[in-house]
Design an enzyme around this catalytic site. Sequence first.
Site, PDB file in Angstrom:
ATOM      1  N   GLU A 130       0.814  -1.201  -0.048  1.00 30.77           N
ATOM      2  CA  GLU A 130       0.045  -0.036  -0.137  1.00 30.77           C
ATOM      3  C   GLU A 130       0.861   1.172  -0.007  1.00 30.77           C
ATOM      4  O   GLU A 130       1.917   1.135   0.290  1.00 30.77           O
ATOM      5  CB  GLU A 130      -0.900  -0.102   1.212  1.00 30.77           C
TER       6      GLU A 130
ATOM      7  N   ASN B 240     -11.894  -1.183  -1.249  1.00 32.60           N
ATOM      8  CA  ASN B 240     -11.468  -2.170   0.149  1.00 32.60           C
ATOM      9  C   ASN B 240     -12.288  -1.731   1.138  1.00 32.60           C
ATOM     10  O   ASN B 240     -12.568  -0.338   1.505  1.00 32.60           O
ATOM     11  CB  ASN B 240     -10.048  -1.411   0.160  1.00 32.60           C
ATOM     12  N   GLU B 241     -12.407  -2.544   2.139  1.00 25.57           N
ATOM     13  CA  GLU B 241     -12.984  -2.206   3.204  1.00 25.57           C
ATOM     14  C   GLU B 241     -14.367  -1.465   2.968  1.00 25.57           C
ATOM     15  O   GLU B 241     -14.336  -0.465   3.808  1.00 25.57           O
ATOM     16  CB  GLU B 241     -12.096  -1.791   4.511  1.00 25.57           C
TER      17      GLU B 241
ATOM     18  N   TYR C 251      -6.863  -9.248  11.036  1.00 23.44           N
ATOM     19  CA  TYR C 251      -5.843  -9.034  11.732  1.00 23.44           C
ATOM     20  C   TYR C 251      -5.475  -9.562  13.204  1.00 23.44           C
ATOM     21  O   TYR C 251      -6.592  -9.701  13.859  1.00 23.44           O
ATOM     22  CB  TYR C 251      -5.333  -7.316  11.754  1.00 23.44           C
TER      23      TYR C 251
ATOM     24  N   GLU D 136      -6.141  -9.608   3.208  1.00 21.76           N
ATOM     25  CA  GLU D 136      -5.326  -8.767   4.245  1.00 21.76           C
ATOM     26  C   GLU D 136      -5.447  -9.469   5.563  1.00 21.76           C
ATOM     27  O   GLU D 136      -6.209 -10.059   6.164  1.00 21.76           O
ATOM     28  CB  GLU D 136      -5.840  -7.338   4.747  1.00 21.76           C
TER      29      GLU D 136
ATOM     30  N   GLN E  13       1.909  -6.188   5.672  1.00 20.70           N
ATOM     31  CA  GLN E  13       2.144  -5.871   4.150  1.00 20.70           C
ATOM     32  C   GLN E  13       3.624  -6.280   4.006  1.00 20.70           C
ATOM     33  O   GLN E  13       4.425  -6.152   4.745  1.00 20.70           O
ATOM     34  CB  GLN E  13       2.078  -4.351   3.959  1.00 20.70           C
TER      35      GLN E  13
HETATM   36  O1  AHR Z   1      -3.165  -2.814   6.155  1.00 17.78           O
HETATM   37  C1  AHR Z   1      -3.308  -1.475   6.724  1.00 17.78           C
HETATM   38  C2  AHR Z   1      -4.914  -1.202   6.629  1.00 17.78           C
HETATM   39  O2  AHR Z   1      -5.622  -2.188   7.391  1.00 17.78           O
HETATM   40  C3  AHR Z   1      -5.479  -0.995   5.186  1.00 17.78           C
HETATM   41  O3  AHR Z   1      -5.229   0.222   4.557  1.00 17.78           O
HETATM   42  C4  AHR Z   1      -7.047  -1.291   5.581  1.00 17.78           C
HETATM   43  O4  AHR Z   1      -7.429  -2.086   4.313  1.00 17.78           O
HETATM   44  C5  AHR Z   1      -7.035  -2.155   6.822  1.00 17.78           C
HETATM   45  O5  AHR Z   1      -7.667  -1.705   7.779  1.00 17.78           O
END
Ligand code: AHR
Length: 515
Positions: A46, A195-196, A264, A319, A368
Site C-alpha cells: 500500500e 477496499n473495506e 488482523y 489482508e 504488508q
Molecule cells: O493494512 C493496513 C490497513 O488495514 C489497510 O489500509 C486497511 O484495508 C486495513 O484496515
Amino acid sequence: MKTSRILVAIFSYFIVFTSNAQNKVVINAAAAKDTINKNIYGHFAEHLGHCIYGGFYVGDNNKKIPNKNGIRLDIIDALKKLKVPVLRWPGGCFADTYHWKDGIGPKSQRPSMLNLWWGNVKEDNSFGTNEFLNMCEVLGAEPYLSGNVGSGTPQELADWVKYTSHPAGSSPMPELRAKNGRQNPWKVKLWGLGNEAWGCGGNMTVDHYADVYRQYATFMTDWNNSDGLYRIASGASDDDYNWTEVLMQKLPTKMFDALGLHHYSVIDWNKKGSSTEFSESEYFTTMQRALFMEELVTKHSAVMDKYDPKKTKSLSVDEWGGWYDVVKGTNEAFLFQQNTMRDAMIAGTTLNTFNNHCDRVKMANLAQIINVLQAVILTNEEKLVLTPTYHVMEMYNVHQNAVMLPLKVNSDNYQFEGKSLPAISASASRDKNGAIHISVTNIDASKEQKISINLGDIKTSSSSAKILKSAKLQDYNSFEKPKNIVPTAFSNYKINGNELEITLPAFSVAVIELK
Ligand code: AHR
C-alpha cells in the site's frame, strides 16, 4: 494396598503415556484432490509509510542504493527467492482515495495529493500504474489492482481496465498507454472493487455496497463477458458472516469471482502492545487471534457453500497478519513494527489453515510486504533485513501449486494461566515431481512437542528438513544482526515404516520433505 498402588501406577503411566502421545497427525494422501493455489502465498503493498516510497521505490535518481528505474535491486532479488506469486496494490484504505490518472505520464507533470489515511503526508504520484505493473513483471508476480469504488467513478475504474489490459487501438486508453511508453497491455486479471467498503472504503451497509458493486462491475466489462477479469468484492471484516451472506445473495454470479476477508491478529485495537517487548500473556492472546483464522475461514466458507456448493467462487483473505504498536520514535501513521518469532508462529499457523482450506481459499495477501505491519522485509536507508516471517514464507513456498494432502491433527494443549490452545498445526502437499512436504508448527512458549505423523500409504526413500527457531520468542532480525534468525537443517525426526516421529522445539516451525 500393594495391589491398589500398582493399579495407580499403571493408571498414571497410561495417563502420561496417552497425554505424551496426543500429538497425532494422520495424512490421508488417497483423498487428495485440491491444489494449493500459489496465490495463497500472496502479498500486499500500500502507499503507506515506507512500503512504496523508501521501500520498493527509492527514486529514479538515487545513487546511494542500487536500483533500476528507482526500484531497489536487493528487494527484487529477495522477493524473487520468496517466489511472490501475486501483489495487491495500491491499498488498503489508500485505494479508495486514489485516482490512477494522477500517477501516469511524465513525473514532473503528475499532481501531488495528501495521503489522507496515512499521516497526511505528500504523495507525489511518482510511483504509479506503469511503475507498479512493470515492477510486477520483473518480480514475476501477478498484479492485483484495488479499484477506487469509495470516491471514484465507474468510468474511472473502467478506464483503468482499458489502460492496463485492452489491446492497442481499441479505445483512447490504450493510446494513452502507448503515449506513456507502453504499447502492449499488461493484461491485469485480478481486480478488487473497493477496499473495506464497510469502513474506510465508504462506510457502506452491505446492501448499499452490493448495489454499488453491481454498478462498477457492469462497466468494467460488458454484462455477458467477463473479459477474462477475476473480480473480487470487498469482503467481511473478521466474523461478519452476514456481510458474506448478503453478497452471496445479491451479487449476480457472473459478475464476481471471489469475496475478500480481512483479519488482523491484534490483541486489542486500543492497546496493541509492543512488537518486541511482549509478555507470554500477550503472546498467548496474539496466537488466539491468529488461530481464529481457522474458524473464520470455516464459517465464511460454510456461508458460501449454501449458495455455491460447487465452490466456483473463492474466498480471498486479502489482508492478514499481526498488528502491534509502531516501533518507538517512528511515525504512528506509518505502521512500522518489528517482526519476531511470534510473527513466525502467526505465519506458520495461518498458512497451514489456508493450505488446508485450499478448496475455497484461492488467494491471501499478507499485510504488508515491506516496512508495514507483518512485513517480510524491513529497510533502513541502504540496510535490509529479512524477517522471520520471510523465512517461514520461503520455507512454505514448496506448497505453491502442489496438491494438498488432507490430514487430521490431534494436538496436545499449549496451556497458559488456565487457558489452552492447540500446540500443533500442520499441512501437507505433494508437488508435481512427487515430493511430499509437511509443515508443522509448535506454538507452545516453553514446551517441545513430540508429534507422531501417520503417513498412510506414502512411500519414502529419502528425507530432509528445515526449521526456524530461536532462543527467545521476542528474538528478531535487526539491522545490526540481520541473520539472528535463519532457517537451519533439522534432524530431530525419524521415520519408522509409515510413522514419522518429530520432536519440535518450543515456538518453532519446520518443513519436512519426503521423496
Ligand atoms: O493494512 C493496513 C490497513 O488495514 C489497510 O489500509 C486497511 O484495508 C486495513 O484496515
